[in-house]
Design a protein around this motif. Structure first.
Motif, mmCIF file in Angstrom:
data_model
loop_
_atom_site.group_PDB
_atom_site.id
_atom_site.type_symbol
_atom_site.label_atom_id
_atom_site.label_comp_id
_atom_site.label_asym_id
_atom_site.label_seq_id
_atom_site.Cartn_x
_atom_site.Cartn_y
_atom_site.Cartn_z
ATOM 1 N N ALA A 116 13.819 -11.043 1.389
ATOM 2 C CA ALA A 116 13.084 -9.887 0.869
ATOM 3 C C ALA A 116 11.816 -9.727 1.697
ATOM 4 O O ALA A 116 11.384 -10.669 2.370
ATOM 5 N N SER A 117 11.236 -8.539 1.658
ATOM 6 C CA SER A 117 10.000 -8.317 2.411
ATOM 7 C C SER A 117 9.025 -7.508 1.565
ATOM 8 O O SER A 117 9.426 -6.756 0.674
ATOM 9 N N TYR A 118 7.732 -7.696 1.871
ATOM 10 C CA TYR A 118 6.664 -7.098 1.068
ATOM 11 C C TYR A 118 5.516 -6.667 1.973
ATOM 12 O O TYR A 118 5.185 -7.352 2.937
ATOM 13 N N LEU A 119 4.891 -5.546 1.604
ATOM 14 C CA LEU A 119 3.649 -5.117 2.233
ATOM 15 C C LEU A 119 2.549 -5.260 1.199
ATOM 16 O O LEU A 119 2.680 -4.768 0.075
ATOM 17 N N ASP A 120 1.463 -5.953 1.561
ATOM 18 C CA ASP A 120 0.358 -6.092 0.617
ATOM 19 C C ASP A 120 -0.633 -4.947 0.806
ATOM 20 O O ASP A 120 -0.423 -4.043 1.616
ATOM 21 N N ARG A 124 -0.243 -6.033 5.387
ATOM 22 C CA ARG A 124 0.330 -7.214 6.028
ATOM 23 C C ARG A 124 1.769 -7.342 5.554
ATOM 24 O O ARG A 124 2.066 -7.126 4.380
ATOM 25 N N LEU A 125 2.650 -7.707 6.480
ATOM 26 C CA LEU A 125 4.066 -7.834 6.162
ATOM 27 C C LEU A 125 4.413 -9.296 5.880
ATOM 28 O O LEU A 125 4.212 -10.166 6.731
ATOM 29 N N PRO A 155 10.540 -3.318 2.971
ATOM 30 C CA PRO A 155 9.373 -3.885 2.278
ATOM 31 C C PRO A 155 9.001 -3.153 0.989
ATOM 32 O O PRO A 155 8.975 -1.929 0.952
ATOM 33 N N GLU A 156 8.743 -3.952 -0.036
ATOM 34 C CA GLU A 156 8.219 -3.451 -1.310
ATOM 35 C C GLU A 156 6.710 -3.632 -1.287
ATOM 36 O O GLU A 156 6.206 -4.594 -0.717
ATOM 37 N N SER A 157 5.985 -2.748 -1.930
ATOM 38 C CA SER A 157 4.528 -2.894 -2.040
ATOM 39 C C SER A 157 4.204 -3.929 -3.107
ATOM 40 O O SER A 157 4.769 -3.880 -4.203
ATOM 41 N N GLU A 162 -0.453 -11.034 -6.376
ATOM 42 C CA GLU A 162 0.853 -11.107 -7.043
ATOM 43 C C GLU A 162 1.835 -11.957 -6.239
ATOM 44 O O GLU A 162 2.608 -12.730 -6.812
ATOM 45 N N LEU A 163 1.815 -11.805 -4.918
ATOM 46 C CA LEU A 163 2.700 -12.611 -4.070
ATOM 47 C C LEU A 163 2.362 -14.096 -4.193
ATOM 48 O O LEU A 163 3.260 -14.932 -4.315
ATOM 49 N N LEU A 164 1.070 -14.403 -4.159
ATOM 50 C CA LEU A 164 0.660 -15.811 -4.295
ATOM 51 C C LEU A 164 1.131 -16.388 -5.624
ATOM 52 O O LEU A 164 1.624 -17.518 -5.687
ATOM 53 N N SER A 165 1.003 -15.608 -6.679
ATOM 54 C CA SER A 165 1.425 -16.064 -7.998
ATOM 55 C C SER A 165 2.946 -16.214 -8.079
ATOM 56 O O SER A 165 3.465 -17.245 -8.529
#
Length: 178
Positions: A116-120, A124-125, A155-157, A162-165
């Motif tokens: 999975a991928s995320y943009l904060d 940042r990817l 990527p999801e926003s 939230e990612l750290l948690s």
């Protein structure tokens, strides 16, 4: 983990843990942070001395792990050296393998597959894999953009906190009870 490290752990199981002396930046570089550097300011504002000795970097990378709290460390013989992280415990290096089969490589040299991928909020990817969450190296964003265009990454926003948690990552570990 190196056999010599495992042997040292058995021989000296109660060596105190170390905090604040080693850090990993957002480009996958290790930094030594002695008392003078720690007093000069927090990581990553004041980084310290970049670890450039190839064998030392390899030793750190082979003995890199995390505990149940989500704190990352380098097992240095019997001593656990907890790391300060600038962004994530993994820094992903991308190349044509990502476009072919979804494979990426960590800053430690481990191969894994993007899940999975995320943009904060800072654009940042981050990519999640079997190893955990990592930040895409800034030099590899062209490969990441190509993977997005091909549909390999979507990527999801997400907020960084939230990612750290969600992935149970502690950026600045402290001793329990400190």
């Amino acid at each position: 983990m190196d056999p010599i490290v495992e042997a040292a752990l058995k021989k000296w199981p109660h060596v105190p843990h170390c905090y604040g002396w080693l850090a990993l930046d957002a480009r996958g570089d290790w930094y030594m942070r002695d008392e003078r550097i720690q007093a000069a300011g927090p990581f990553p504002k004041v980084k310290g001395s970049r670890v450039t000795h190839e064998k030392l970097r390899e030793f750190i990378q082979r003995n890199y792990a995390h505990d149940e709290r989500g704190c990352w460390f380098f097992q240095n013989g019997p001593q656990r050296v907890y790391l300060q992280l600038e962004a994530a415990p993994w820094i992903w290096r991308l190349d044509e393998q990502l476009l072919q089969d979804g494979t990426l490589r960590s800053h430690t040299g481990l191969a894994t597959v993007a899940l999975a991928s995320y943009l904060d909020e800072q654009d940042r990817l981050f990519i999640a894999s079997e190893l955990g969450l990592g930040l895409v190296h800034s030099l590899d964003m062209l490969w990441a953009a190509e993977a997005v265009q091909q549909g390999r990454l979507a990527p999801e926003s997400r907020l960084f906190t939230e990612l750290l948690s969600e992935f149970q990552i502690v950026l600045q570990p402290v001793a329990p009870g400190a």
